[in-house]
Design an enzyme around this catalytic site. Structure first.
Site, PDB file in Angstrom:
ATOM      1  N   CYS A  33       0.821  -1.212  -0.286  1.00  0.00           N
ATOM      2  CA  CYS A  33      -0.008  -0.088   0.036  1.00  0.00           C
ATOM      3  C   CYS A  33       0.607   1.326  -0.063  1.00  0.00           C
ATOM      4  O   CYS A  33       0.659   2.213  -0.813  1.00  0.00           O
ATOM      5  CB  CYS A  33      -1.283   0.046   1.125  1.00  0.00           C
ATOM      6  SG  CYS A  33      -0.166   0.095   2.848  1.00  0.00           S
ATOM      7  N   HIS A  99      -2.354   1.201   6.727  1.00  0.00           N
ATOM      8  CA  HIS A  99      -2.667   1.037   5.274  1.00  0.00           C
ATOM      9  C   HIS A  99      -3.138   2.483   4.828  1.00  0.00           C
ATOM     10  O   HIS A  99      -3.479   3.446   5.765  1.00  0.00           O
ATOM     11  CB  HIS A  99      -4.148   0.386   5.406  1.00  0.00           C
ATOM     12  CG  HIS A  99      -4.665   0.068   3.917  1.00  0.00           C
ATOM     13  ND1 HIS A  99      -3.804  -0.787   2.856  1.00  0.00           N
ATOM     14  CD2 HIS A  99      -5.482   0.261   3.018  1.00  0.00           C
ATOM     15  CE1 HIS A  99      -4.434  -0.782   1.564  1.00  0.00           C
ATOM     16  NE2 HIS A  99      -5.553  -0.209   1.732  1.00  0.00           N
ATOM     17  N   HIS A 112      -6.221   2.093  -4.053  1.00  0.00           N
ATOM     18  CA  HIS A 112      -5.331   1.501  -3.127  1.00  0.00           C
ATOM     19  C   HIS A 112      -4.889   0.168  -3.570  1.00  0.00           C
ATOM     20  O   HIS A 112      -5.354  -0.645  -4.147  1.00  0.00           O
ATOM     21  CB  HIS A 112      -5.820   1.368  -1.766  1.00  0.00           C
ATOM     22  CG  HIS A 112      -7.043   0.561  -1.521  1.00  0.00           C
ATOM     23  ND1 HIS A 112      -7.171  -0.204  -0.462  1.00  0.00           N
ATOM     24  CD2 HIS A 112      -8.009   0.336  -2.423  1.00  0.00           C
ATOM     25  CE1 HIS A 112      -8.263  -0.805  -0.689  1.00  0.00           C
ATOM     26  NE2 HIS A 112      -8.949  -0.626  -1.939  1.00  0.00           N
TER      27      HIS A 112
END
Length: 253
Positions: A33, A99, A112
């Protein structure tokens, strides 16, 4: 010139073409990520080429380069296209604990790189956020030259990555390392210094909170100040430019 569309465009160009990996995170076939967001920021001109960090360093890198936190309104975050989100508590987002991604519109859709879909995807933020237990969230928006963008013709290159803060060249970065073997605690970063034997040991699975790190004498070391106010060092892996050879988890992996 910084460009939100170019930043999102880099992510969009990878849709269906790359997989997710925390081990092989630097591309071109897989990312995690944070490495995907860093590459997108570079493509958009927000960070200097060659900059790379992780979810934890992203907080500082954004704040130093013209991004400011979006404040909630009546408990909700009014996210807009180009905003960057970070899930997790600041100081504790290394590895799978955090994240990050980018809002692609004003309707809470995000792009993402994620484990769930094994690659870069576009999803409804609130659905994915809720599915993951609604972790703490920080949202950043680019507001201009707050921290100072790189001069296109600097006399001396200005580093964007974390810079040395102390005389011993430590780099400020908070985190927690969990060793997979017994690691020694040292008073310095010289592994062959017989005058500075191991002061103590961390066993496998124990938490090692740290406030900085340093690459020295062939090893990556995390560092912290003990309860007595003395700085200590723990070697957590070889200084080989890789993130999959550390002796545990919690340091760039």
């Amino acid at each position: 010139m910084s460009n939100i569309n170019a930043m999102i465009g880099w992510m969009s160009d990878q849709l269906g073409k790359v997989t997710y990996s925390m081990t092989n995170r630097l591309g071109p076939d897989s990312y995690d990520c944070s490495s995907a967001v860093y590459n997108a920021l570079i493509a958009g001109g927000f960070l200097r080429a060659g900059s790379m960090g992780n979810t934890e360093t992203l907080f500082n890198d954004l704040e130093r380069n013209g991004w400011q936190q979006v404040k909630p309104v009546n408990g909700n975050y009014p996210a807009k296209k180009g905003d960057i989100f970070i899930w997790g508590t600041r100081g504790q987002t290394l590895g799978a604990a955090g994240h990050t991604g980018i809002f692609v519109d004003d309707n809470d859709n995000i792009i993402h790189c994620n484990f769930g879909f094994d690659g870069i995807t576009v999803n409804d933020h609130d659905y994915i956020w809720g599915y993951n237990g609604q972790p703490d969230i920080t949202i950043y928006r680019f507001t201009g030259n707050v921290g100072g963008e790189p001069d296109p013709k600097p006399s001396t290159p200005k580093p964007i990555d974390p810079v040395p803060q102390d005389p011993d060249k430590r780099i400020t970065m908070s985190g927690t390392f969990y060793p997979d073997r017994q690691l020694a605690v040292s008073a310095d970063t010289n592994p062959d210094d017989t005058a500075s034997p191991a002061l103590d040991y961390y066993n496998a699975g124990m938490a090692i909170p740290y406030d900085s790190y340093i690459m020295a004498n062939g090893y990556a070391w995390v560092s912290y100040v003990d309860y007595g106010g003395t700085r200590r060092y723990v070697a957590v892996g070889p200084d080989d430019g890789r993130i999959d050879t550390t002796w545990g988890r919690g340091f760039f992996n």
